[in-house]
Design a protein around this motif. Structure first.
Motif, PDB file in Angstrom:
ATOM      1  N   TYR A   1      56.716  25.742  56.671  1.00 43.32           N
ATOM      2  CA  TYR A   1      57.152  25.891  58.058  1.00 43.32           C
ATOM      3  C   TYR A   1      57.429  24.547  58.714  1.00 43.32           C
ATOM      4  O   TYR A   1      58.495  24.333  59.302  1.00 43.32           O
ATOM      5  CB  TYR A   1      56.106  26.664  58.859  1.00 43.32           C
ATOM      6  CG  TYR A   1      56.498  26.892  60.302  1.00 43.32           C
ATOM      7  CD1 TYR A   1      57.457  27.841  60.638  1.00 43.32           C
ATOM      8  CD2 TYR A   1      55.923  26.143  61.329  1.00 43.32           C
ATOM      9  CE1 TYR A   1      57.832  28.053  61.959  1.00 43.32           C
ATOM     10  CE2 TYR A   1      56.284  26.344  62.650  1.00 43.32           C
ATOM     11  CZ  TYR A   1      57.244  27.297  62.957  1.00 43.32           C
ATOM     12  OH  TYR A   1      57.618  27.484  64.271  1.00 43.32           O
TER      13      TYR A   1
ATOM     14  N   TYR B   1      54.478  36.561  57.081  1.00 38.63           N
ATOM     15  CA  TYR B   1      54.240  35.637  58.191  1.00 38.63           C
ATOM     16  C   TYR B   1      55.394  35.762  59.187  1.00 38.63           C
ATOM     17  O   TYR B   1      56.559  35.621  58.810  1.00 38.63           O
ATOM     18  CB  TYR B   1      54.193  34.187  57.701  1.00 38.63           C
ATOM     19  CG  TYR B   1      52.892  33.767  57.071  1.00 38.63           C
ATOM     20  CD1 TYR B   1      51.924  33.077  57.811  1.00 38.63           C
ATOM     21  CD2 TYR B   1      52.624  34.052  55.740  1.00 38.63           C
ATOM     22  CE1 TYR B   1      50.724  32.680  57.227  1.00 38.63           C
ATOM     23  CE2 TYR B   1      51.427  33.667  55.150  1.00 38.63           C
ATOM     24  CZ  TYR B   1      50.481  32.980  55.900  1.00 38.63           C
ATOM     25  OH  TYR B   1      49.296  32.587  55.329  1.00 38.63           O
TER      26      TYR B   1
ATOM     27  N   PHE C   1      50.471  37.797  59.217  1.00 38.44           N
ATOM     28  CA  PHE C   1      49.970  36.792  60.141  1.00 38.44           C
ATOM     29  C   PHE C   1      51.026  36.477  61.191  1.00 38.44           C
ATOM     30  O   PHE C   1      52.183  36.191  60.850  1.00 38.44           O
ATOM     31  CB  PHE C   1      49.577  35.513  59.384  1.00 38.44           C
ATOM     32  CG  PHE C   1      48.533  35.746  58.327  1.00 38.44           C
ATOM     33  CD1 PHE C   1      47.188  35.805  58.652  1.00 38.44           C
ATOM     34  CD2 PHE C   1      48.897  35.935  56.991  1.00 38.44           C
ATOM     35  CE1 PHE C   1      46.224  36.030  57.676  1.00 38.44           C
ATOM     36  CE2 PHE C   1      47.947  36.164  56.014  1.00 38.44           C
ATOM     37  CZ  PHE C   1      46.604  36.206  56.351  1.00 38.44           C
TER      38      PHE C   1
ATOM     39  N   GLY D   1      58.493  34.825  55.003  1.00 41.95           N
ATOM     40  CA  GLY D   1      58.543  34.330  56.371  1.00 41.95           C
ATOM     41  C   GLY D   1      59.599  35.090  57.156  1.00 41.95           C
ATOM     42  O   GLY D   1      60.663  35.414  56.633  1.00 41.95           O
TER      43      GLY D   1
ATOM     44  N   PHE E   1      52.150  28.305  53.853  1.00 44.26           N
ATOM     45  CA  PHE E   1      53.123  28.567  54.915  1.00 44.26           C
ATOM     46  C   PHE E   1      53.261  27.361  55.837  1.00 44.26           C
ATOM     47  O   PHE E   1      54.369  27.026  56.274  1.00 44.26           O
ATOM     48  CB  PHE E   1      52.738  29.800  55.731  1.00 44.26           C
ATOM     49  CG  PHE E   1      53.779  30.171  56.747  1.00 44.26           C
ATOM     50  CD1 PHE E   1      54.931  30.851  56.362  1.00 44.26           C
ATOM     51  CD2 PHE E   1      53.638  29.813  58.082  1.00 44.26           C
ATOM     52  CE1 PHE E   1      55.911  31.185  57.283  1.00 44.26           C
ATOM     53  CE2 PHE E   1      54.606  30.132  59.011  1.00 44.26           C
ATOM     54  CZ  PHE E   1      55.756  30.821  58.617  1.00 44.26           C
TER      55      PHE E   1
ATOM     56  N   PHE F   1      52.067  33.911  63.022  1.00 44.40           N
ATOM     57  CA  PHE F   1      51.898  32.466  63.076  1.00 44.40           C
ATOM     58  C   PHE F   1      52.334  31.898  64.417  1.00 44.40           C
ATOM     59  O   PHE F   1      51.755  30.917  64.899  1.00 44.40           O
ATOM     60  CB  PHE F   1      52.700  31.819  61.938  1.00 44.40           C
ATOM     61  CG  PHE F   1      52.297  30.407  61.629  1.00 44.40           C
ATOM     62  CD1 PHE F   1      51.133  30.129  60.939  1.00 44.40           C
ATOM     63  CD2 PHE F   1      53.099  29.338  62.018  1.00 44.40           C
ATOM     64  CE1 PHE F   1      50.762  28.824  60.642  1.00 44.40           C
ATOM     65  CE2 PHE F   1      52.749  28.032  61.724  1.00 44.40           C
ATOM     66  CZ  PHE F   1      51.571  27.769  61.038  1.00 44.40           C
TER      67      PHE F   1
ATOM     68  N   HIS G   1      52.972  31.873  47.988  1.00 45.75           N
ATOM     69  CA  HIS G   1      51.741  31.857  48.763  1.00 45.75           C
ATOM     70  C   HIS G   1      50.592  31.311  47.920  1.00 45.75           C
ATOM     71  O   HIS G   1      50.625  31.395  46.680  1.00 45.75           O
ATOM     72  CB  HIS G   1      51.412  33.280  49.232  1.00 45.75           C
ATOM     73  CG  HIS G   1      50.328  33.360  50.247  1.00 45.75           C
ATOM     74  ND1 HIS G   1      49.039  33.748  49.939  1.00 45.75           N
ATOM     75  CD2 HIS G   1      50.332  33.080  51.572  1.00 45.75           C
ATOM     76  CE1 HIS G   1      48.305  33.715  51.033  1.00 45.75           C
ATOM     77  NE2 HIS G   1      49.056  33.310  52.042  1.00 45.75           N
TER      78      HIS G   1
ATOM     79  N   HIS H   1      46.260  28.377  56.473  1.00 43.04           N
ATOM     80  CA  HIS H   1      47.536  28.827  55.912  1.00 43.04           C
ATOM     81  C   HIS H   1      48.258  27.642  55.260  1.00 43.04           C
ATOM     82  O   HIS H   1      49.306  27.206  55.737  1.00 43.04           O
ATOM     83  CB  HIS H   1      48.419  29.431  57.013  1.00 43.04           C
ATOM     84  CG  HIS H   1      47.748  30.474  57.840  1.00 43.04           C
ATOM     85  ND1 HIS H   1      47.409  31.720  57.339  1.00 43.04           N
ATOM     86  CD2 HIS H   1      47.345  30.467  59.144  1.00 43.04           C
ATOM     87  CE1 HIS H   1      46.843  32.432  58.296  1.00 43.04           C
ATOM     88  NE2 HIS H   1      46.780  31.702  59.398  1.00 43.04           N
TER      89      HIS H   1
END
Length: 349
Positions: free
Chosen positions: A70, A142, A38, A165, A66, A40, A157, A63
């Motif tokens: 994040y 991600y 993804f 990430g 994440f 992001f 996840h 999501h």
């Protein structure tokens, strides 16, 4: 919540610097990767600015794991626990569209390819992953702009597998003047930032996963680190057979050549200095982590000579224990026994 920080041709410059005698990689063309990656950063900047809070809420719902990592831990704009609120949305919008962050995002887009190209290379590495680790659930990837705080990190996840990430700003190459980010921070020193380019994105991403799977316990000795680093490099070489050795080992071609021509001397140095069983991290750090040099060795010796010789040791172990599978390297073992079974006797190239 689990989060592991790993901080500090095609897109990834797939060219071969392999030894002529290296084994041929297996045919993985028929393996379906099932890749989940993804972008992001693109999803964030693609939000509807006229209806920002509603579209942001939808993104977080898509999501959840994440988003929580994040916003809370990476860029540190706390995500509300109960429901989206206007204060959070406004703070995030101001952050995203700050002039400096817009410039970095633009540089990332220039340095990092589009969806099709990035998927192609991740898919190929994932096919090798499935081949060598058929019982391990593949991670979810991600990419994001992580404000120069995280290059790669592991998180749990929502699907129950590992999430990885990727801070794309650490792979933008000449697009970013890294020294200007924080001149006093050694993370942005020349010997580290030389590898902040697209060629190192895949190796660093998989290295983050391997670091999490093959940890060194607190108080580990140099031997433990040497074997751990060696296992990681050996596995990376098999997951990324088309990637240049210089990116796998994080050395220049001259540095790697020096190590190949001085294998015996590197090993003899560690033995003669009685460093193998040292747990003084300050004393052994430059032999296992990125560094401009290896103290006590000739000037031409790069940092991470311990990591290089660890690779040679693991390679010797695999050759002398042919029933061992690559997946077995993920299992913890007595490193003294591992050393003995390797029957390691390095020879210079």
């Amino acid at each position: 919540m689990r989060i592991t920080l790993i901080s500090f041709c095609s897109f990834f410059i797939f060219f071969s610097c392999k030894d002529p005698g290296s084994e041929q990689p297996p045919d993985v063309s028929k393996i379906k990767s099932g890749l989940k990656i993804f972008r992001f950063e693109n999803e964030l900047y693609g939000l509807d600015t006229s209806n920002f809070m509603a579209s942001l809420k939808k993104l977080c719902e898509s999501h959840p794991a994440f988003s929580k990592i994040y916003f809370n831990s990476v860029i540190q704009i706390p995500l509300p626990d109960v429901q989206m609120d206007t204060a959070f949305a406004l703070e995030l919008k101001n952050y995203l569209y700050h002039a400096s962050n817009l410039r970095i995002y633009d540089k990332i887009r220039q340095a990092i390819p589009g969806e099709e190209d990035i998927r192609k290379d991740f898919e190929q590495s994932l096919r090798y992953f499935i081949h060598y680790f058929p019982e391990v659930k593949p991670p979810v990837f991600y990419t994001a702009f992580c404000d120069f705080s995280y290059s790669n990190f592991i998180f749990e996840h929502e699907s129950g597998t590992d999430g990885i990430g990727i801070g794309l700003e650490f792979f933008a190459g000449d697009q970013i003047d890294y020294k200007s980010i924080d001149p006093e921070n050694p993370v942005f020193s020349d010997y580290l930032s030389r590898s902040f380019n697209a060629a190192h994105l895949l190796p660093r991403t998989w290295d983050a996963w391997l670091e999490d799977r093959i940890p060194v316990s607190a108080g580990g000795q140099l031997l433990d680190y040497i074997i751990q680093r060696g296992k990681k490099i050996y596995i990376l070489e098999h997951l990324l057979p088309e990637v240049a050795d210089t990116a796998i080992f994080e050395m220049s071609s001259l540095q790697l050549d020096w190590c190949k021509k001085n294998r015996m001397e590197i090993w003899a140095f560690f033995l003669s200095q009685q460093l193998l069983y040292s747990s003084e991290l300050l004393k052994i750090n430059k032999y296992i982590n990125p560094s401009p040099n290896s103290p006590g060795m000739p000037e031409a010796a790069p940092g991470r000579t311990g990591s290089y010789i660890g690779y040679e040791l693991v390679k010797s172990y695999m050759e002398n224990n042919p029933n061992t599978q690559i997946v077995d390297l993920l299992n913890s073992t007595d490193n003294q026994v591992f050393l003995q079974k390797s029957r390691f006797k390095p020879r210079n190239e």
